[in-house]
Structures are given as C-alpha cells and as structure tokens.
Design an enzyme around this catalytic site. Structure first.
Site, short mmCIF file in Angstrom:
data_model
loop_
_atom_site.label_atom_id
_atom_site.label_comp_id
_atom_site.label_asym_id
_atom_site.label_seq_id
_atom_site.Cartn_x
_atom_site.Cartn_y
_atom_site.Cartn_z
N SER A 79 0.84 -1.20 0.00
CA SER A 79 0.00 0.00 0.00
C SER A 79 0.87 1.25 0.00
CB SER A 79 -0.87 0.01 1.25
OG SER A 79 -0.05 0.24 2.38
N LYS A 80 0.23 2.36 -0.22
CA LYS A 80 0.96 3.64 -0.22
C LYS A 80 1.58 3.86 1.17
CE LYS A 80 0.71 8.53 -1.15
NZ LYS A 80 1.13 9.01 0.13
N ARG A 81 0.80 3.47 2.18
CA ARG A 81 1.29 3.66 3.55
C ARG A 81 2.61 2.90 3.79
NH1 ARG A 81 -1.53 1.88 8.33
NH2 ARG A 81 -3.26 1.39 6.97
N ASP A 131 5.39 4.67 1.89
CA ASP A 131 5.77 5.90 2.60
C ASP A 131 6.66 5.57 3.79
OD1 ASP A 131 4.31 7.37 0.85
OD2 ASP A 131 2.64 7.80 2.22
#
Ligand code: GLU
Length: 510
Positions: free
Chosen positions: A265-267, A270
C-alpha cells in the site's frame, strides 16, 4: 481462426495510478506487441463520486514516461471512440434493457436504509450470507417481488431505482483463467450486483463487460483484486448471448509488501521511504506531495525491467531485459499465481545496471543538469570523465552531482572520524612533502600522483596505506569516494596543492 489480440488497460481515474497499474499496463502492452495486436486505453470513470481531477492526465503521462504506447483509446482515438466510459453512457442502456427483457436483470427500489435493515435481519437470523441476492431478493422491493402494476406504479411515480443482475441460483460458474486455471464458484455465493445506478450511469461491471465485448477485447489482463468480479462477468457474457466472444482472462498476482505480509500500500511505501506512484503526485485534498519514481531518479527502462519481473520470469538466468527483449520473451504462461514481493532494493539494482550500461557522454548530461542548477559551468568532456569515474558507485542520476560535489567545491569541513584517527604528525609531514613534490610536476596524471606519493612515503619510510585517508580527507573532506588518484588527475595540480595547504593549516594534529 484465432482472434486478433486486442488488450486493454482500463484504469479508473479515482486517484493517482499506482505502480501496480503500470505493471498491469506493461503486461498488456507486452502481449499486444508480441502478438502484433492492439493496446487499448479505456478510462473507466463510471463512478463519478470518486472522480479525481488530474488523474486521467496522470495515467497518460505515466504510461508515456514508462514507454508503454497506446495504439487505440483515450488520448489517441480509434474505431470504438469515445474511450471514456462516462461519454459512452448512451450505449449501455440497450444492453441493460436486453437483460431486463431476458429476465436476467430487474429493477430494485430499495433505499440504503432498507438494504441495511435486510442485512441486520439476516445477521440476526444467523445467516452468513447477507447479500442482496438469491436468498434475500424476494423479501426486497423490486420487480421480482412486486407485481407488474406495483412496479409500474413505482416507476411512474418517479421512485428512484437501480437495475440489478439476477444471478442464477444453484449453478457452478466457471472462470477459465490463463494464470489460475479453472476457477469455479457456486452462483448462490454471488450477489445481485447493481448494473445500472439510479442516475442511469452503468456500474463498473456492466460497462466493463459491454465495452470489452464492443471493443472486441481478446484478453482481459488485470489485477487479482478483480478475480471475485470475474464470475459475474462470465454470467453477463452468457446472459447477453456473447459466450462465444468472451475474452480470455488472466488475473495477475498481487504486489506484496517487501516482507510478503499483505498487499503493498501507499502507507507501506511511505513508511519504507520509496515511491508508490510512477510520477510525482499532489493530492488535491491534502496538498500532500508524493514523489514519483521518475523524480526519485529511476530510469523508465529500469523500472519497466523491475516491474516485468514482479510476477513473470523468463525461466532463465537473464535479468536485464530491454523493452524489445521483454516483448520477445514475455508469456502469460510464465506468470505465477503467488503474490510478488516488492523489493525496492531490486529496483535500485536495476537502476544501477541501466546507469552503468550508459556511455559516459550520455551520463554527463545528468551531471551537467545538476551543475546548471547550481550555476556551475563544466565542459561536456570533463563531466563525462567524472561520470565515468563515478558510474559504478551511483544508483540514481542525481548521485553524480552528490558524489562529485568535491570536484567543484573545495571542502570547508573534514570528516571527524578520519581526522581524529588519522591526522597525525606523520601524515602531516608526508602530505607536506607530497604537496611540494607535486608542485614540481609540469602536469599531473593519476599514475604520476601515485608514483609521486609512493616515492615520498618510501623516502620517509611510511606506508602509503596510512596516508591515503588523510590525503582523501584533505582533498574531498570525506572518508570515501571514487578512486583517489583518478580524482586527483581531474582536480589538477593547482587545486590539489591549494587544498592540501588549506587542510594542513586548518585540521588540528592529533
Ligand atoms: N477499472 C478497473 C480498475 O480500475 C479495471 C478492472 C479491469 O481491468 O477490468 O482497475
């Protein structure tokens, strides 16, 4: 006769295209090119509530950057235009009417609250299946449970309604998947998905199937997250009488977090400090800027090579594949079912390989770009020489500047670790003599820098090894860097003597 290969990439502009979307597009493109087929771009924007401004442009720019060419579709045109589903709204009605007529779809008048109440009721009764479907449809407000005049009255009074698929009960639905084999689902587990919303806009399911049919798509290659929708799609092909024109399905394995624990996921990205979008994206709600692969310094050909291997492998040891080689070697049969772990180090490795393979003259442009931002002038020839020296040490184009800064800017501070351990009387004496010897030379080459140093250390009976670090710190300020003698040749005699003199004056002796 085999059908011509026509594949489509069908993203929804509901946010920035994720790196996984580029992989899906890539696999479609590789198949299209290999088979002399057509690569289509269709924008699936039927969910207008989730429309994100700029997302479509982002898709087009990302594909272009990655070198994935669209033959037909949004931004290009073609015989099936328009390719944006919101502009094809008028086309879908006919098919949904056909489904109503053949009793494979029905009108449903239930409000959100009524649907919610149905779910609560089924839950309270201990029923695992709380879907709007075979078990519940007759207790709801729709054209199957109501009689004709009640239905008519509701429609005429302007009650809002949707059209749902009437999923057949008690049957096995078979999805033949080129990657997963035969996937069989019991129809009673499927729900009566909405096909057309109350505003007359089709849902993804209807628009997707109708467009794949109308656009004569031969292969539907998409992410695994769409596999649960495939049985309904298969039913719709049958209901619409298109079973013989049904495309072949290939559901690609998921992209997993680096540790293999769940979907990437983007999380996660990041948190681990790597990009998730191909290009930099600014969220229009939060104004948060997410750096893309391009801006982080990944070369498109390296990213493409890396993505190709996330799910597919050539069955040989070869890892470096230019787009043309991928086109030749790709096959759907060699795509695995298991999720592919996203290993950013591998992406960096590919980037390094592609940088190393470039000619120094080409790499020079990266350095010259950075230098012009710093308002530093440098000849193309010198930049090429510096890049040649650094190319085995860099991962990203911007590293050329970061690692060659010392050539252009003399150090103003010196690495503490080195100075505290190695900057002693002995080193200072040797460096003083060395500098004097260098001054005598008419020109400086790497070989001369080395032989002169050896001469001085022999005379002073000091091992050369002890002097290299103090010399490096004096010239560059740092503890590590490219080959020191070759760096000296680039720096030149004047600059070197100046820097040694400055270091001798500035660094306290330990
Ligand atoms: N519109 C879907 C998406 O956003 C496409 C799924 C498909 O390819 O059928 O990914």
């Amino acid at each position: 006769m085999t059908k011509p290969v026509r594949v489509r990439f069908a993203p929804s502009p509901t946010g920035a295209l994720h790196i996984g979307g580029i992989r899906t597009a890539l696999y479609n493109y590789l198949l299209a090119r290999q088979k002399g087929g057509t690569m289509i771009l269709r924008i699936e924007d039927t969910d207008q509530n989730r429309f994100v401004p700029g997302a479509e442009e982002f898709i087009l720019e990302s594909l272009q950057w990655a070198g994935i060419q669209i033959d037909e579709g949004q931004g290009v045109g073609g015989p099936h235009a328009p390719y944006r589903q919101s502009e094809r709204k008028h086309l879908y009605k006919k098919y949904v009417d056909q489904l109503i007529t053949s009793a494979n779809a029905y009108y449903a008048f239930d409000s959100e609250a009524e649907i919610e109440a149905m779910r609560d009721r089924l839950k309270a009764e201990g029923n695992d299946n709380q879907q709007y479907g075979v078990h519940s449809r007759m207790s709801m407000k729709n054209s199957l449970s109501l009689n004709e005049s009640e239905t008519k009255q509701l429609m005429e009074s302007g009650t809002s309604y949707v059209i749902r698929a009437k999923v057949i009960s008690g049957q096995e639905v078979v999805v033949n998947d080129l990657i997963r084999g035969t996937v069989t689902v019991w129809s009673d587990t499927l729900d009566d998905k909405v096909l057309m919303k109350s505003d007359g806009m089709p849902t993804y399911h209807l628009a997707n199937v109708v467009d794949d049919y109308l656009m004569q798509i031969s292969h539907v290659i998409r992410g695994e997250e769409w596999l649960p929708s495939a049985p309904l799609h298969v039913l719709l092909y049958h209901y619409l009488g298109w079973q013989n024109e049904m495309p072949q399905f290939a559901h690609l394995p998921l992209l997993l977090k680096p540790d293999g624990n769940g979907k990437l996921s983007k999380r996660d990205a990041d948190k681990m400090g790597f990009p998730i979008f191909p290009l930099t994206w600014k969220d229009h709600h939060t104004n948060e800027v997410a750096i893309g692969y391009k801006e982080a310094g990944y070369l498109p050909e390296a990213l493409v090579n890396f993505l190709a291997f996330l799910g597919w492998n050539p069955g040989t040891e070869q890892e470096i594949f230019a787009m043309d080689e991928l086109i030749d070697s790709f096959s759907l049969e060699r795509i695995g079912k298991a999720g592919a772990k996203f290993d950013i180090q591998k992406a960096q490795w590919f980037n390094q390989q592609y940088i190393r393979a470039k000619a120094n003259e080409d790499l020079a442009n990266y350095l010259l770009d950075s230098l012009s931002k710093e308002k530093i002038t440098c000849s193309q020839e010198l930049a090429a020489k510096i890049c040649g020296l650094l190319k085995d040490r860099v991962t990203f184009p911007q590293d050329f500047w970061l690692q060659s800064r010392f050539f252009f800017i003399a150090p103003t501070s010196y690495d503490e670790q080195v100075t505290s351990k190695k900057w002693n009387q002995e080193a200072v004496t040797v460096l003083g003599h060395y500098k004097d010897q260098l001054k005598q030379l008419t020109m400086l080459t790497a070989e001369l820098a080395k032989s002169t140093l050896e001469k001085v250390t022999t005379e002073l009976t000091v091992s050369t090894g002890k002097i290299l670090q103090p010399l490096r710190v004096a010239l560059t300020g740092g503890a590590s860097g490219p080959d020191l003698m070759a760096s000296m040749e680039i720096l030149g005699k004047e600059e070197i003597t100046k820097r040694i003199e400055r270091a001798l004056k500035t660094i306290p002796i330990k």
